[in-house]
Scaffold this active site. Structure first.
Site, short mmCIF file in Angstrom:
data_model
loop_
_atom_site.label_atom_id
_atom_site.label_comp_id
_atom_site.label_asym_id
_atom_site.label_seq_id
_atom_site.Cartn_x
_atom_site.Cartn_y
_atom_site.Cartn_z
N CYS A 21 -6.94 -6.43 0.66
CA CYS A 21 -5.89 -7.45 0.75
C CYS A 21 -6.38 -8.78 1.29
CB CYS A 21 -4.75 -6.93 1.63
SG CYS A 21 -3.88 -5.50 0.97
N SER A 22 -7.38 -8.79 2.14
CA SER A 22 -7.82 -10.03 2.76
C SER A 22 -8.71 -10.86 1.85
CB SER A 22 -8.59 -9.73 4.06
OG SER A 22 -9.72 -8.93 3.79
#
Length: 386
Positions: free
Chosen positions: A160-161
């Protein structure tokens, strides 16, 4: 803030997003989970609780099979011994469906930036939900008409990052050498849904969705409107937290484990990292938080005593689209910018946060400016100017 400080600085000058056509209502997904786990009442009770509390109402999927009646979905069958799609089948879906979504988002970002394909010098592609070769970067270069000599940088399997990491990478490229970088993120999370074998496995099924996003990062010239100027940023790996978020390749898709303790872990380190990033600056008005789940947004809001309207963009994206992994942060920034334009805001400072496996946190300072090079007149937004 003096306008000359922006000279030579990198900014986001175009953002695009796209979603597949198949809309999933949260209660319908729960019905499929309930039917698939009907013999395990404990899992069903836990699923009901998670689905009600995760902050999602609708999501989108590239796989029309999820629109079948409960029990008829191949990904979530209702009887033992049913054959679910293999990882190779899911990768075929990924290769077929990821490209059109990525192309649509990229074209929107380029059109908004007023950019011709020949102007793009670097292409950064981001995805953790599928792989194929020749890769997404190669296919996109051809589909978008980019130069055959374009510098391609795939960020693969970083979770996600990675969307915010890609933006920071683009900023570094632009500020080290005059360049124009196209960032494209595409994630098809739903193709990895499986009959949940544990409570923890239900977290992914409760809030992940499919979509793509893109942005153009370049040096900002005078007269450019509605820009996110990109400031300092950094990444940090949280010690002894590698088991809290696990994403492995299994025989029937990617196996995801998300610890319910992640929001609590954020509270142990995030304040220090935000203070390191901001230095002597006060907390900004704008907060672009990756909505990895309702608990993550809650944790950030509580830690920094944010008002509801400061995290409304993150909550709204989670509510209407779910967590789109790396693509989500640009959905949040696009929604935020649309609001700032509507409000007539001249300038405001902000911070963006995203979290992924590691556990990894990405932090980035940014500033919204209505018109680059335009003298700023102090007014209602004066307190928010860098």
């Amino acid at each position: 803030m003096e306008d000359h400080i922006f000279k030579g600085r990198a900014g986001i000058i175009g953002i695009g997003t796209s979603i597949p056509p198949n809309r999933l209502e949260q209660n319908e997904v729960f019905q499929r989970i309930e039917q698939s786990c009907k013999k395990d009442s404990d899992v069903v009770r836990w699923a009901r609780r998670i689905f009600k509390q995760c902050g999602v109402e609708t999501r989108y999927t590239c796989e029309p099979d999820f629109l079948e009646q409960a029990g008829a979905c191949r990904y979530l069958p209702d009887h033992e011994g049913a054959v679910v799609p293999t990882t190779s089948e899911r990768m075929e879906v990924y290769q077929r469906e990821s490209v059109p979504l990525a192309v649509e988002a990229a074209r929107e970002a380029m059109a908004e930036a007023g950019l011709s394909p020949s102007s793009v010098t670097h292409l950064v592609t981001v995805s953790c939900t599928g792989q194929f070769l020749p890769g997404l970067d190669t296919v996109l270069a051809k589909e978008l008409g980019l130069s055959r000599r374009i510098c391609r940088m795939p960020l693969i399997f970083q979770g996600c990052s990675a969307g915010l990491r890609a933006v920071q990478l683009a900023k570094d490229i632009v500020e080290s050498n005059p360049s124009t970088v196209l960032v494209v993120c595409v994630e098809l999370c739903t193709i990895h849904f499986q009959p949940p074998a544990s409570r923890e496995a239900l977290f992914g099924a409760s809030f992940f969705g499919d979509g793509a996003s893109a942005c153009v990062v370049s040096r900002v010239s005078d007269g450019r409107e509605h820009v996110f100027m990109l400031g300092e940023g950094h990444s940090v790996i949280i010690p002894d937290s590698e088991e809290e978020m696990i994403w492995k390749v299994g025989d029937h898709g990617f196996d995801l484990y998300l610890s319910p303790a992640i929001p609590k872990l954020l509270k142990t380190f995030l304040r220090e990292e935000v203070e390191l990033l901001l230095g002597e600056q006060s907390l900004p008005a704008l907060w672009a938080v990756h909505p990895g789940g309702r608990g993550i947004v809650d944790a950030v809001q509580e830690m920094f005593e944010l008002k509801d309207d400061q995290v409304t963009f993150s909550r709204d994206i989670l509510k209407h689209y779910g967590n789109l992994s790396s693509a989500t942060i640009l959905f949040v920034l696009k929604s935020m910018r649309e609001h700032l334009i509507k409000q007539g805001t001249e300038r405001a400072k902000g911070i963006s946060l995203a979290f992924g496996p590691g556990l990894t946190a990405e932090l980035l300072n940014f500033s919204y400016i209505q018109t680059a090079g335009k003298p700023f007149l102090a007014g209602k937004d004066a307190a928010y100017v860098q």
